[in-house]
Design a protein around this motif. Structure first.
Motif, PDB file in Angstrom:
ATOM      1  N   ALA A 254       0.822  -1.211   0.000  1.00 46.54           N
ATOM      2  CA  ALA A 254       0.000   0.000   0.000  1.00 46.54           C
ATOM      3  C   ALA A 254       0.859   1.266   0.000  1.00 46.54           C
ATOM      4  CB  ALA A 254      -0.933  -0.001   1.205  1.00 46.54           C
ATOM      5  N   GLY A 255       2.023   1.182   0.637  1.00 47.65           N
ATOM      6  CA  GLY A 255       2.888   2.356   0.726  1.00 47.65           C
ATOM      7  C   GLY A 255       3.921   2.466  -0.372  1.00 47.65           C
ATOM      8  N   ASN A 256       4.094   1.415  -1.174  1.00 44.44           N
ATOM      9  CA  ASN A 256       5.106   1.432  -2.231  1.00 44.44           C
ATOM     10  C   ASN A 256       4.537   2.073  -3.493  1.00 44.44           C
ATOM     11  OD1 ASN A 256       6.958   0.880  -4.281  1.00 44.44           O
ATOM     12  ND2 ASN A 256       7.537  -1.099  -3.426  1.00 44.44           N
ATOM     13  N   ARG A 257       5.062   3.252  -3.838  1.00 47.52           N
ATOM     14  CA  ARG A 257       4.530   3.996  -4.973  1.00 47.52           C
ATOM     15  C   ARG A 257       4.759   3.289  -6.298  1.00 47.52           C
ATOM     16  NH1 ARG A 257       3.038   5.921  -0.276  1.00 47.52           N
ATOM     17  NH2 ARG A 257       2.374   8.097  -0.305  1.00 47.52           N
ATOM     18  N   ALA A 258       5.643   2.312  -6.338  1.00 45.89           N
ATOM     19  CA  ALA A 258       5.874   1.570  -7.584  1.00 45.89           C
ATOM     20  C   ALA A 258       4.751   0.576  -7.872  1.00 45.89           C
ATOM     21  CB  ALA A 258       7.209   0.836  -7.516  1.00 45.89           C
ATOM     22  N   VAL A 259       4.014   0.199  -6.826  1.00 42.54           N
ATOM     23  CA  VAL A 259       2.925  -0.758  -6.979  1.00 42.54           C
ATOM     24  C   VAL A 259       1.614   0.013  -7.120  1.00 42.54           C
ATOM     25  CG1 VAL A 259       1.714  -2.710  -5.952  1.00 42.54           C
ATOM     26  CG2 VAL A 259       4.165  -2.423  -5.570  1.00 42.54           C
ATOM     27  N   GLY A 289      -2.954  -3.069  11.237  1.00 39.29           N
ATOM     28  CA  GLY A 289      -2.483  -3.198   9.859  1.00 39.29           C
ATOM     29  C   GLY A 289      -3.508  -2.706   8.856  1.00 39.29           C
ATOM     30  N   LEU A 290      -4.770  -2.991   9.142  1.00 39.95           N
ATOM     31  CA  LEU A 290      -5.832  -2.533   8.248  1.00 39.95           C
ATOM     32  C   LEU A 290      -5.886  -1.006   8.201  1.00 39.95           C
ATOM     33  CD1 LEU A 290      -8.167  -3.299   6.418  1.00 39.95           C
ATOM     34  CD2 LEU A 290      -9.649  -3.339   8.423  1.00 39.95           C
ATOM     35  N   PHE A 291      -5.756  -0.365   9.358  1.00 46.16           N
ATOM     36  CA  PHE A 291      -5.746   1.098   9.381  1.00 46.16           C
ATOM     37  C   PHE A 291      -4.553   1.656   8.611  1.00 46.16           C
ATOM     38  CE2 PHE A 291      -8.278   0.613  13.445  1.00 46.16           C
ATOM     39  CZ  PHE A 291      -9.456   1.056  12.878  1.00 46.16           C
ATOM     40  N   VAL A 292      -3.406   1.006   8.754  1.00 42.20           N
ATOM     41  CA  VAL A 292      -2.216   1.456   8.022  1.00 42.20           C
ATOM     42  C   VAL A 292      -2.458   1.376   6.519  1.00 42.20           C
ATOM     43  CG1 VAL A 292       0.196   0.928   7.484  1.00 42.20           C
ATOM     44  CG2 VAL A 292      -0.588   0.871   9.851  1.00 42.20           C
ATOM     45  N   LYS A 299      -3.395   8.556   1.525  1.00 45.71           N
ATOM     46  CA  LYS A 299      -2.285   9.458   1.193  1.00 45.71           C
ATOM     47  C   LYS A 299      -2.011   9.457  -0.306  1.00 45.71           C
ATOM     48  CE  LYS A 299       0.217   8.866   5.567  1.00 45.71           C
ATOM     49  NZ  LYS A 299       1.402   8.216   6.184  1.00 45.71           N
ATOM     50  N   ARG A 300      -2.019   8.259  -0.892  1.00 45.63           N
ATOM     51  CA  ARG A 300      -1.707   8.161  -2.316  1.00 45.63           C
ATOM     52  C   ARG A 300      -2.805   8.775  -3.181  1.00 45.63           C
ATOM     53  NH1 ARG A 300       0.612   2.240  -3.585  1.00 45.63           N
ATOM     54  NH2 ARG A 300       0.703   3.203  -5.652  1.00 45.63           N
ATOM     55  N   LEU A 301      -4.044   8.657  -2.747  1.00 46.69           N
ATOM     56  CA  LEU A 301      -5.134   9.291  -3.486  1.00 46.69           C
ATOM     57  C   LEU A 301      -4.994  10.816  -3.459  1.00 46.69           C
ATOM     58  CD1 LEU A 301      -8.123   7.063  -2.358  1.00 46.69           C
ATOM     59  CD2 LEU A 301      -7.181   7.223  -4.665  1.00 46.69           C
ATOM     60  N   LYS A 302      -4.574  11.345  -2.329  1.00 44.40           N
ATOM     61  CA  LYS A 302      -4.378  12.792  -2.226  1.00 44.40           C
ATOM     62  C   LYS A 302      -3.229  13.245  -3.120  1.00 44.40           C
ATOM     63  CE  LYS A 302      -6.207  13.309   2.451  1.00 44.40           C
ATOM     64  NZ  LYS A 302      -5.899  13.564   3.883  1.00 44.40           N
ATOM     65  N   GLU A 303      -2.183  12.431  -3.183  1.00 48.03           N
ATOM     66  CA  GLU A 303      -1.052  12.764  -4.062  1.00 48.03           C
ATOM     67  C   GLU A 303      -1.493  12.812  -5.519  1.00 48.03           C
ATOM     68  OE1 GLU A 303       1.896   9.830  -3.267  1.00 48.03           O
ATOM     69  OE2 GLU A 303       2.273  10.525  -1.226  1.00 48.03           O
ATOM     70  N   GLU A 304      -2.370  11.888  -5.893  1.00 46.28           N
ATOM     71  CA  GLU A 304      -2.803  11.816  -7.287  1.00 46.28           C
ATOM     72  C   GLU A 304      -3.743  12.962  -7.660  1.00 46.28           C
ATOM     73  OE1 GLU A 304      -4.384   7.991  -8.185  1.00 46.28           O
ATOM     74  OE2 GLU A 304      -2.479   6.947  -7.863  1.00 46.28           O
ATOM     75  N   GLU A 305      -4.318  13.627  -6.667  1.00 48.06           N
ATOM     76  CA  GLU A 305      -5.184  14.777  -6.944  1.00 48.06           C
ATOM     77  C   GLU A 305      -4.410  15.882  -7.663  1.00 48.06           C
ATOM     78  OE1 GLU A 305      -7.001  16.271  -3.455  1.00 48.06           O
ATOM     79  OE2 GLU A 305      -8.162  14.463  -3.064  1.00 48.06           O
ATOM     80  N   LYS A 306      -3.100  15.947  -7.400  1.00 47.39           N
ATOM     81  CA  LYS A 306      -2.284  17.009  -7.983  1.00 47.39           C
ATOM     82  C   LYS A 306      -2.049  16.815  -9.476  1.00 47.39           C
ATOM     83  CE  LYS A 306       0.088  17.461  -3.537  1.00 47.39           C
ATOM     84  NZ  LYS A 306       1.381  17.286  -2.813  1.00 47.39           N
ATOM     85  N   ASP A 307      -2.289  15.643  -9.940  1.00 47.54           N
ATOM     86  CA  ASP A 307      -2.068  15.344 -11.353  1.00 47.54           C
ATOM     87  C   ASP A 307      -3.422  15.276 -12.058  1.00 47.54           C
ATOM     88  OD1 ASP A 307      -1.418  14.388 -13.841  1.00 47.54           O
ATOM     89  OD2 ASP A 307       0.065  12.954 -13.115  1.00 47.54           O
ATOM     90  N   ARG A 314      -8.318   8.543 -10.566  1.00 45.53           N
ATOM     91  CA  ARG A 314      -8.276   8.689  -9.113  1.00 45.53           C
ATOM     92  C   ARG A 314      -9.675   8.594  -8.522  1.00 45.53           C
ATOM     93  NH1 ARG A 314      -9.361  11.920  -5.188  1.00 45.53           N
ATOM     94  NH2 ARG A 314     -10.390  13.400  -6.566  1.00 45.53           N
ATOM     95  N   LYS A 315     -10.632   9.269  -9.171  1.00 47.20           N
ATOM     96  CA  LYS A 315     -12.002   9.253  -8.669  1.00 47.20           C
ATOM     97  C   LYS A 315     -12.589   7.843  -8.727  1.00 47.20           C
ATOM     98  CE  LYS A 315     -13.239  14.057  -9.631  1.00 47.20           C
ATOM     99  NZ  LYS A 315     -14.075  14.971 -10.447  1.00 47.20           N
TER     100      LYS A 315
END
Length: 346
Positions: A254-259, A289-292, A299-307, A314-315
Motif C-alpha cells: 500500500a505504501g510502495n509507490r511503484a505498486v 495493519g488494516l488502518f495502516v 495518502k496516495r489518493l491525495k497525491e494523485e489529486e495534484k495530477d 483517481r475518482k
C-alpha cells in the motif's frame, strides 16, 4: 571435531529455518577458532580438505552475525562451488540445500560488490527452472540471496523479466500451501509438513523484503498478493506469525509507490483483511495493519489529486475504496478509531 561440526550444523540449520538469532557466538573463543581454521585451510596449496572447509564455513555462517570481508569472500566462494553442483542424487541435493541455506544468511548489511556472485546464483535458479534439480528450501534460499542484494535496478529487472520472481513465488506458495493441513497445529504435523511450513514462512519474509525494495511494476503482482491473501486466511487460526507477515506485506504494498493501487483492489487482500474485523477474536496487530493500509491508500489518493491527467482514474479508484469502507458499516469503524490511530502513529 566431526561431532562438533555435526552438532553446530544441525543447530544452525534449524536456527536459520525458524529465524532464530544466536548472539552468544559473537566474541567467543569458538568463533576465533573457526576463523583461524577457515583461513588456514583456505591457504593450503596441497592436500586442502575441501569437505572440511565447506563444513567449517557452514558452521561459521550459521552461528555468526558479523563477518569480516576476508571471511565473507572465502565462505561465499567456497559454498558457491557446492551450490553449483548439478547432480540430481539425494546426497548432492542435501549438500546444495545446506550451502544455499547458509548463503541466504548474508543480508543487505554485507555490501560486497553488487555484481559479485550474482551470475552463479542466477545460473542456479535458471537451471532449477529447467530441470527441477533443487529441493524447495534450496530454491527459496537461492532467491533470498538475490533479494538481499536489492535495491539494485538492473538486478531487479533481471529478477522480474528473466528469472520471473513473481510467477515462481506464486507457484511455490501454491504448491507448498496445498502440501500442509492448516487446521493442524505445528506440534501435530509430521516432519515434512513442518519443514514445508517453515519454507512458506521464509518465502513470505523474502517477498516482503522484495516489495519493500522493488521499483518496477508488474501485472503479476495482483496474482501474488491474492495468493498471499489466501495464505493469510488459512494461517490466521494456528499460525499467527505467518498471518502477521502477510499483513506487513499488504502494508508495504500500500505504501510502495511503484505498486499501483489497483493491484490491492483487484487482489483479494483487502477483502481478506476486512473479514478479520468481524471475527469474534479481533487481533490487534491485524486491526492496526488494516488502518495502516487504508491510511496509505488515502495518502496516495491525495497525491494523485495534484495530477489532473490522473483525476478521472483517481475518482474511480476512490469510489472503489469507499465501497470497501462502507460495506457493513466499516466507514463508521474507521471514523470512530481515527483519532486513536493518529495518536498511535505519532
Amino acid at each position: 571435531m566431526r561431532n562438533a561440526i555435526f552438532l553446530l550444523k544441525h543447530v544452525g540449520f534449524y536456527n536459520v529455518l525458524k529465524d532464530i538469532s544466536n548472539f552468544g557466538f559473537e566474541g567467543s573463543t569458538l568463533k576465533k577458532i573457526f576463523e583461524k581454521m577457515i583461513i588456514d585451510e583456505e591457504k593450503k596449496k596441497e592436500e586442502k580438505n575441501e569437505k572440511l572447509l565447506v563444513n567449517l564455513c557452514e558452521c561459521y555462517i550459521f552461528q555468526s552475525n558479523l563477518f569480516s570481508y576476508k571471511l565473507l569472500s572465502i565462505c561465499v566462494s567456497c559454498l558457491l562451488k557446492v551450490a553449483l553442483k548439478k547432480e540430481g542424487n539425494e546426497e548432492t541435493q542435501k549438500e546444495v540445500e545446506m550451502a544455499l541455506l547458509a548463503l541466504s544468511c548474508f543480508d543487505r548489511r554485507y555490501n560486497f560488490q553488487r555484481d559479485l556472485f550474482l551470475n552463479e546464483i542466477k545460473e542456479i535458479i535458471l537451471n532449477h527452472q529447467m530441470y527441477r534439480n533443487l529441493t524447495r528450501l534450496a530454491y527459496q534460499s537461492a532467491w533470498e540471496f538475490l533479494i538481499n542484494r536489492l535495491p539494485n535496478n538492473s538486478l531487479e529487472e533481471e529478477m522480474v523479466n528473466e528469472l520471473h520472481i513473481i510467477r515462481e513465488s506464486i507457484r511455490e506458495l501454491e504448491e507448498l500451501s496445498t502440501s500442509v493441513d492448516w487446521k493442524k497445529k505445528e506440534e501435530e504435523m509430521g516432519k515434512t509438513e513442518r519443514k514445508a511450513m517453515h519454507i512458506i514462512s521464509r518465502w513470505i519474509r523474502s517477498i516482503g523484503n522484495y516489495f519493500y525494495s522493488c521499483k518496477l511494476w508488474n501485472e503479476e503482482y495482483v496474482g501474488l498478493i491474492s495468493r498471499l491473501a489466501d495464505v493469510f486466511l488459512v494461517s490466521r487460526d494456528n499460525y499467527g506469525e505467518i498471518s502477521k507477515q502477510c499483513i506487513y506485506i499488504f502494508e508495504t504494498v500500500a505504501g510502495n509507490r511503484a505498486v499501483k493501487l489497483d493491484t490491492l483492489l483487484k487482489s483479494s487482500a483487502i477483502d481478506a483483511v476486512l473479514e478479520e474485523i468481524y471475527r469474534p477474536t479481533l487481533n490487534q496487530r491485524i486491526t492496526f495493519g488494516l488502518f495502516v493500509i487504508f491510511d496509505e491508500i488515502s495518502k496516495r489518493l491525495k497525491e494523485e489529486e495534484k495530477d489532473e491527467k490522473k483525476e478521472a482514474k483517481r475518482k474511480a479508484t476512490k469510489r472503489k475504496v469507499f465501497v470497501k469502507q462502507e460495506e457493513e458499516g466499516y466507514e463508521d469503524i474507521i471514523i470512530s478509531f481515527h483519532e486513536v490511530f493518529r495518536f498511535f502513529c505519532r
